[in-house]
Design a protein around this motif. Structure first.
Motif, PDB file in Angstrom:
ATOM      1  N   ILE A   1     -29.246  -7.082  65.308  1.00  0.00           N
ATOM      2  CA  ILE A   1     -29.321  -8.241  66.490  1.00  0.00           C
ATOM      3  C   ILE A   1     -30.641  -8.506  67.317  1.00  0.00           C
ATOM      4  CG2 ILE A   1     -27.791  -9.341  68.186  1.00  0.00           C
ATOM      5  CD1 ILE A   1     -26.254  -8.728  65.445  1.00  0.00           C
ATOM      6  N   PRO A   2     -30.511  -9.983  67.114  1.00  0.00           N
ATOM      7  CA  PRO A   2     -32.454 -10.463  67.134  1.00  0.00           C
ATOM      8  C   PRO A   2     -32.225 -10.440  69.328  1.00  0.00           C
ATOM      9  CG  PRO A   2     -31.498 -12.024  66.371  1.00  0.00           C
ATOM     10  CD  PRO A   2     -30.589 -11.207  65.980  1.00  0.00           C
ATOM     11  N   TRP A   3     -32.548 -10.208  70.391  1.00  0.00           N
ATOM     12  CA  TRP A   3     -32.695 -11.082  71.198  1.00  0.00           C
ATOM     13  C   TRP A   3     -32.757 -11.975  71.660  1.00  0.00           C
ATOM     14  CZ3 TRP A   3     -31.804  -7.805  75.447  1.00  0.00           C
ATOM     15  CH2 TRP A   3     -31.381  -6.098  74.596  1.00  0.00           C
ATOM     16  N   HIS A   4     -31.882 -12.921  72.225  1.00  0.00           N
ATOM     17  CA  HIS A   4     -32.366 -14.319  72.769  1.00  0.00           C
ATOM     18  C   HIS A   4     -33.602 -14.992  73.554  1.00  0.00           C
ATOM     19  CE1 HIS A   4     -30.893 -18.226  73.821  1.00  0.00           C
ATOM     20  NE2 HIS A   4     -30.112 -18.722  72.645  1.00  0.00           N
ATOM     21  N   ARG A   5     -34.113 -15.649  72.382  1.00  0.00           N
ATOM     22  CA  ARG A   5     -35.827 -16.755  73.466  1.00  0.00           C
ATOM     23  C   ARG A   5     -35.370 -16.648  74.412  1.00  0.00           C
ATOM     24  NH1 ARG A   5     -34.257 -21.266  74.246  1.00  0.00           N
ATOM     25  NH2 ARG A   5     -31.871 -22.425  73.045  1.00  0.00           N
ATOM     26  N   ALA A   6     -34.191 -17.058  75.245  1.00  0.00           N
ATOM     27  CA  ALA A   6     -33.636 -17.008  77.053  1.00  0.00           C
ATOM     28  C   ALA A   6     -33.978 -15.333  77.480  1.00  0.00           C
ATOM     29  CB  ALA A   6     -32.922 -17.354  77.425  1.00  0.00           C
ATOM     30  N   ASP A   7     -33.931 -14.394  77.523  1.00  0.00           N
ATOM     31  CA  ASP A   7     -33.990 -13.274  77.621  1.00  0.00           C
ATOM     32  C   ASP A   7     -35.329 -13.103  77.718  1.00  0.00           C
ATOM     33  OD1 ASP A   7     -33.985 -10.855  78.713  1.00  0.00           O
ATOM     34  OD2 ASP A   7     -32.462  -9.739  77.860  1.00  0.00           O
ATOM     35  N   LEU A   8     -36.267 -13.434  78.480  1.00  0.00           N
ATOM     36  CA  LEU A   8     -37.349 -13.267  78.188  1.00  0.00           C
ATOM     37  C   LEU A   8     -38.406 -11.725  78.447  1.00  0.00           C
ATOM     38  CD1 LEU A   8     -38.955 -16.418  80.718  1.00  0.00           C
ATOM     39  CD2 LEU A   8     -38.378 -16.826  78.318  1.00  0.00           C
ATOM     40  N   ARG A   9     -37.358 -11.215  78.748  1.00  0.00           N
ATOM     41  CA  ARG A   9     -38.000  -9.206  78.975  1.00  0.00           C
ATOM     42  C   ARG A   9     -37.709  -8.915  78.138  1.00  0.00           C
ATOM     43  NH1 ARG A   9     -34.212  -7.287  84.303  1.00  0.00           N
ATOM     44  NH2 ARG A   9     -32.865  -8.964  83.188  1.00  0.00           N
ATOM     45  N   HIS A  10     -36.772  -9.186  77.341  1.00  0.00           N
ATOM     46  CA  HIS A  10     -36.232  -8.507  76.023  1.00  0.00           C
ATOM     47  C   HIS A  10     -37.249  -8.983  74.400  1.00  0.00           C
ATOM     48  CE1 HIS A  10     -34.315  -6.525  79.041  1.00  0.00           C
ATOM     49  NE2 HIS A  10     -34.425  -5.129  78.728  1.00  0.00           N
TER      50      HIS A  10
ATOM     51  N   ALA B   1     -28.482 -11.131  71.408  1.00  0.00           N
ATOM     52  CA  ALA B   1     -28.692 -10.059  72.614  1.00  0.00           C
ATOM     53  C   ALA B   1     -28.976 -10.527  73.656  1.00  0.00           C
ATOM     54  CB  ALA B   1     -29.145  -8.487  72.073  1.00  0.00           C
ATOM     55  N   ILE B   2     -28.250 -10.493  75.169  1.00  0.00           N
ATOM     56  CA  ILE B   2     -28.923 -10.652  75.611  1.00  0.00           C
ATOM     57  C   ILE B   2     -28.604  -9.070  77.107  1.00  0.00           C
ATOM     58  CG2 ILE B   2     -28.817 -12.765  75.288  1.00  0.00           C
ATOM     59  CD1 ILE B   2     -26.736 -12.940  77.228  1.00  0.00           C
ATOM     60  N   SER B   3     -29.264 -10.296  78.430  1.00  0.00           N
ATOM     61  CA  SER B   3     -29.234  -8.541  79.362  1.00  0.00           C
ATOM     62  C   SER B   3     -28.595  -9.504  80.947  1.00  0.00           C
ATOM     63  CB  SER B   3     -30.242  -7.759  79.823  1.00  0.00           C
ATOM     64  OG  SER B   3     -31.360  -8.180  80.026  1.00  0.00           O
TER      65      SER B   3
ATOM     66  N   LEU C   1     -16.439 -16.798  79.822  1.00  0.00           N
ATOM     67  CA  LEU C   1     -17.713 -16.457  80.539  1.00  0.00           C
ATOM     68  C   LEU C   1     -18.896 -17.011  79.439  1.00  0.00           C
ATOM     69  CD1 LEU C   1     -19.511 -13.973  82.214  1.00  0.00           C
ATOM     70  CD2 LEU C   1     -18.558 -12.436  80.688  1.00  0.00           C
ATOM     71  N   CYS C   2     -19.988 -16.953  80.071  1.00  0.00           N
ATOM     72  CA  CYS C   2     -21.081 -18.035  79.039  1.00  0.00           C
ATOM     73  C   CYS C   2     -22.114 -17.370  80.096  1.00  0.00           C
ATOM     74  CB  CYS C   2     -20.805 -19.412  79.202  1.00  0.00           C
ATOM     75  SG  CYS C   2     -19.335 -19.703  78.081  1.00  0.00           S
ATOM     76  N   ALA C   3     -23.567 -17.793  79.416  1.00  0.00           N
ATOM     77  CA  ALA C   3     -24.566 -17.924  79.111  1.00  0.00           C
ATOM     78  C   ALA C   3     -25.370 -19.741  79.529  1.00  0.00           C
ATOM     79  CB  ALA C   3     -25.340 -17.063  78.314  1.00  0.00           C
ATOM     80  N   VAL C   4     -26.270 -18.910  80.642  1.00  0.00           N
ATOM     81  CA  VAL C   4     -26.944 -20.584  80.525  1.00  0.00           C
ATOM     82  C   VAL C   4     -28.173 -20.516  81.032  1.00  0.00           C
ATOM     83  CG1 VAL C   4     -26.912 -22.441  82.085  1.00  0.00           C
ATOM     84  CG2 VAL C   4     -24.476 -22.114  81.676  1.00  0.00           C
ATOM     85  N   SER C   5     -29.156 -21.499  80.168  1.00  0.00           N
ATOM     86  CA  SER C   5     -30.896 -21.079  80.916  1.00  0.00           C
ATOM     87  C   SER C   5     -31.442 -22.124  81.905  1.00  0.00           C
ATOM     88  CB  SER C   5     -31.252 -21.595  79.880  1.00  0.00           C
ATOM     89  OG  SER C   5     -33.094 -21.774  79.644  1.00  0.00           O
TER      90      SER C   5
END
Length: 222
Positions: A75-84, A109-111, A141-145
Motif C-alpha cells: 500500500i503506497p503512502w498518499h501524495r497528500a501525506d508529505l512526510r511519508h 496509507a496516511i498518518s 471519517l474522511c481525509a481532506v487536503s
C-alpha cells in the motif's frame, strides 16, 4: 413502514425523537440487528477498522518479497501525506483487504497529521484511505487536503457541491468547502483502516443531528 404501517416512525427519527423500545426492537428484527437494553457494553469498531496492528500490517516492504509471500499486499503512502509519500510501501494483510471488499488500486496509507481528532486518534497514527468514496449526508471519517495541508475529520454533505469537515477538538474550527472557482480544499476519501487497539471514533445520533444543523448554518452564512 414495514414495522408500523405508516410514516410516523420515520418522522420521529428525522425529528430526533426516540421511538419506543418495542418499535426499536421490531425495527432491529426487521433489519437483522442485535437488540439490547441494559448497561453499556464494549462495542467493536465499525466495519473497516482493524482491532490490532500485529496480524494486519507490516511497517514497510523495503524492496523485499517476504511480506508478499506471507500474504501481504503493498500500500503506497498518499501524495497528500508529505512526510511519508517517498517512503517504502506499507504491507497490509491481503485477507483483511478482501474481507472488507476494498479495491487495492484505490487504497493509500496516511498518518494522522495533528491532534484535531484527539483523544480518539492520536497524531502519527497509521490510517488506511479509500479514494473511491465521495461525501454523503451521513457523517463519515474522511481525509481532506486544504491548500496542501492534510486534514482528517467527520465530513458531511449538506447539499450537492458543498461539504463540511468537523473535528473532535472543540476549538478546531470546521472546514467549509463549496464547489466554486478558487476553492482550496480537495476531498481525498474515507478512512477505512486504523491500525491500533483504540476504539474507533463514534458519533451518537444526537451529535450527528447537531453537526447537520451546524453544517447547514455554516453554508447559509456564506
Amino acid at each position: 413502514m414495514a414495522v408500523v404501517g405508516h410514516d410516523g416512525l420515520i418522522r420521529d427519527i428525522k425529528a430526533g425523537r426516540l421511538p419506543s423500545p418495542e418499535k426499536i426492537e421490531a425495527l432491529c428484527e426487521l433489519l437483522g440487528l442485535d437488540f439490547y437494553i441494559g448497561p453499556r457494553r464494549q462495542q467493536p469498531g465499525p466495519r473497516g477498522f482493524a482491532e490490532a496492528a500485529e496480524p494486519l500490517i507490516r511497517p514497510t516492504l523495503d524492496g523485499q518479497t517476504e511480506a508478499l509471500h506471507q500474504g501481504y499486499l503493498p500500500i503506497p503512502w498518499h501524495r497528500a501525506d508529505l512526510r511519508h509519500r517517498d517512503l517504502s510501501h506499507l504491507a497490509i494483510a491481503a485477507a483483511w483487504i478482501e474481507e472488507q471488499e476494498l479495491d487495492l488500486d484505490n487504497l493509500f496509507a496516511i498518518s494522522m497529521p495533528d491532534d484535531a481528532m484527539a483523544p480518539q486518534i492520536q497524531p502519527d497514527e497509521v490510517l488506511l484511505l479509500d479514494t473511491t468514496f465521495t461525501p454523503e449526508p451521513s457523517p463519515t471519517l474522511c481525509a481532506v487536503s486544504e491548500a496542501g495541508r492534510l486534514r482528517i475529520g467527520w465530513v458531511i454533505l449538506p447539499k450537492a457541491g458543498a461539504w463540511v469537515q468537523f473535528y473532535a477538538r472543540a476549538f478546531t474550527p470546521p472546514l467549509v468547502h463549496q464547489a466554486k472557482k478558487g476553492a482550496t480544499a480537495e476531498f481525498l476519501g474515507r478512512i477505512v483502516g486504523r491500525f491500533d487497539t483504540r476504539p474507533a471514533p463514534r458519533l451518537s445520533i444526537e451529535e450527528s443531528h447537531r453537526l447537520h444543523e451546524v453544517a447547514d448554518g455554516l453554508l447559509k452564512g456564506r
